[in-house]
Design an enzyme around this catalytic site. Sequence first.
Site, mmCIF file in Angstrom:
data_model
loop_
_atom_site.group_PDB
_atom_site.id
_atom_site.type_symbol
_atom_site.label_atom_id
_atom_site.label_comp_id
_atom_site.label_asym_id
_atom_site.label_seq_id
_atom_site.Cartn_x
_atom_site.Cartn_y
_atom_site.Cartn_z
ATOM 1 N N SER A 278 43.406 35.349 28.106
ATOM 2 C CA SER A 278 42.235 34.725 28.638
ATOM 3 C C SER A 278 41.939 33.420 28.055
ATOM 4 O O SER A 278 42.054 33.184 26.731
ATOM 5 C CB SER A 278 40.846 35.626 28.411
ATOM 6 O OG SER A 278 39.568 35.100 28.368
ATOM 7 N N LYS A 284 42.333 38.989 24.789
ATOM 8 C CA LYS A 284 42.612 39.501 26.032
ATOM 9 C C LYS A 284 44.111 39.511 26.269
ATOM 10 O O LYS A 284 44.972 38.650 25.835
ATOM 11 C CB LYS A 284 42.048 38.995 27.228
ATOM 12 C CG LYS A 284 40.393 39.495 27.363
ATOM 13 C CD LYS A 284 40.316 40.621 27.641
ATOM 14 C CE LYS A 284 40.414 41.130 28.912
ATOM 15 N NZ LYS A 284 39.477 40.468 29.967
ATOM 16 N N GLU A 291 47.860 43.381 39.129
ATOM 17 C CA GLU A 291 46.721 43.164 39.940
ATOM 18 C C GLU A 291 47.136 42.392 40.982
ATOM 19 O O GLU A 291 46.559 42.770 42.281
ATOM 20 C CB GLU A 291 45.770 42.651 38.981
ATOM 21 C CG GLU A 291 45.052 43.188 38.022
ATOM 22 C CD GLU A 291 44.308 42.224 36.943
ATOM 23 O OE1 GLU A 291 43.228 42.056 37.299
ATOM 24 O OE2 GLU A 291 44.886 41.750 36.329
#
Length: 459
Positions: A278, A284, A291
């Site tokens: 991130s 992160k 996804e």
Amino acid sequence: AGQDMWGGRFSSKPADIMQAINVSIGVDQRLWSQDLAGSRAHCRMLIKQGIIGAADGEAILGGLETIEGEIRGGSFPFRDSFEDIHMNVEARLSELIGEPSGRLHTARSRNDQVATDFRLWVRDACDRTGHQLVALQKALLGRAEQHAGDLMPGFTHLQTAQPVTLGHHLMAYVEMFGRDASRFADARKRMNENPLGAAALAGSPFPIDRHATAADLGFDRPMANSLDAVSDRDFALESLAAASITAGHLSRLAEEIVVWMTPMFGFASLPDDLTTGSSIMPQKRNPDAAELVRAKTGRILGSFVALSTVMKGLPLAYSKDMQEDKPPVFEAFDALDLALTAMTAMVAALIPNTERMAAAAGAGFSTATDLADWLVRELNLPFRKAHHVTGAAVKMAEGKGVGLAQLSLSELQSLEPGVTEAIYKVLSPEASCASRQSFGGTAPEQVRARIADWKSRLK
Ligand code: ARG
């Protein structure tokens, strides 16, 4: 320009908007190799049948060879003014060899030409997808073999249900992707008929040999109805349906990887090179590839919906609506190609946290069914009664904040006097898994047997 091919009865050029809405070369240039294969087969057949002279035929074949070289070398001039791949190739052929080029389109229409090219493309796409599915199955098999005896919780409603093994879980996907591969193989069989020679819609008065072009292009036989041959795109729809089902399977596996990777689950991680960070939150590590595999399902199923909507009200035979058949098919197979490749990489690289999975396999009263089954087997309780007693045991354990195996014998006997020491043997997740020896069950021997079956099938 384009109207050179049909301009005889026209007195003006197409308006800019006519050309803008009509042009498809930007999309259908992907059919170039299929278009050349179709033209070569058609030309060889015309020569053999004496429909065109050998010298003209040789000139055409030579010109097509040159065109192939130009396309491969990146020097072929794809021009919007020639609408589509078929007219671009023919226009270039005319520039290269002059007059004889005009004989190639004898006994042929763009309607049977495009139906042939597109079928060849979709057939290749199905074959390619089949190979990618096998590669994914092999990756899953390797991991399943590694983890055939490693425990994880099995879920229903995403609530802890019964212990299974990670190998068993992965093998469920091997079965799904196996059926997907068989759907593509099945679609291929049905689509493998030759539309070429249907001409515009009614067939040809020339003595063409459709069996010869079929054999030349690897089709099993000519299509039996010329109207059907130029009108239907069910082969594309069927492939998109198979692609949509495959995408659905990929999406479920992707979803599980996403869930497993949340810190709350902590069941698995992926190496750095298959995750992203991130720009604001330094901690992160995001499963973007999973996804996106999950998200590609939207595009792929959307393509099926798009094409079936284009096709559903068309009167026979060809309508220009059908030019809109290619974008959804190309888009879907491009997306599926990426999704399969990314999923195969993730499966191969996945780092399961087997300790955490095993701990979770024993939590959540996952062996409650085993306790109930013991009461039925050893004490001959009716299953409903056993279910009730076990429910009370779970309630008792929950109240004390312990697992079923931590309840004392006298506590268990307070619920069912017949219980003996032997009951503790069935309360571990290992014992629970090992006992499920029914065909296709989660016992490691069963899982290993299924892995061996699949390995020999995929050899
Ligand atoms: N570009 C057209 C397509 O993809 C080729 C067929 C054109 N046929 C016709 N009758 N205008 O469908």
